[in-house]
Design a protein around this motif. Structure first.
Motif, short mmCIF file in Angstrom:
data_model
loop_
_atom_site.label_atom_id
_atom_site.label_comp_id
_atom_site.label_asym_id
_atom_site.label_seq_id
_atom_site.Cartn_x
_atom_site.Cartn_y
_atom_site.Cartn_z
N ARG A 1 0.80 -1.37 0.13
CA ARG A 1 -0.10 -0.08 -0.02
C ARG A 1 0.77 1.30 0.03
O ARG A 1 0.61 2.11 -0.64
N GLU B 1 1.07 4.30 -2.99
CA GLU B 1 0.67 5.56 -2.89
C GLU B 1 1.77 6.56 -2.78
O GLU B 1 1.81 7.70 -3.17
N HIS B 2 3.11 6.24 -2.38
CA HIS B 2 4.07 6.75 -2.28
C HIS B 2 5.39 6.68 -3.08
O HIS B 2 6.10 7.74 -3.42
N ARG C 1 5.12 5.03 -6.58
CA ARG C 1 4.48 4.51 -7.84
C ARG C 1 5.63 4.04 -8.76
O ARG C 1 5.56 3.08 -9.42
#
Length: 89
Positions: free
Chosen positions: A8, A12-13, A15
């Motif tokens: 996750r 989100e951070h 990519r």
């Protein structure tokens, strides 16, 4: 658990890193390895923190509620350390 959290975080951070691991087919191996490292680190930290704080089987036999409270605090501390050191980096 740890691998899924890191997945996750990557999505989100980070990519680009996520996409690179996914396209070369190394994502699952990477996450499995990270999960093993995190589990080992977590277990070791809980054991070390319990020794340091004096949380023993004697305490468990004498006062279970206090033992559970202390162990929950130690596990939360260890979880935070593992998260900061391995998962969210």
């Amino acid at each position: 658990m740890w691998g899924q959290r890191h997945l996750r975080y990557l999505k989100e951070h980070h990519r680009v890193r996520y996409a690179n691991l996914l396209t070369i087919g190394k994502l699952n191996d990477y996450l499995a390895d990270l999960n093993e490292q995190a589990e080992a680190m977590f277990s070791q930290l809980v054991k070390l923190l319990a020794e340091k704080e004096g949380v023993t089987e004697v305490l468990k036999a004498e006062n279970q509620m206090l033992w559970v409270q202390k162990m929950n605090n130690l596990r939360n501390t260890a979880m935070e350390i593992v998260s900061n050191e391995l998962i969210y980096r």
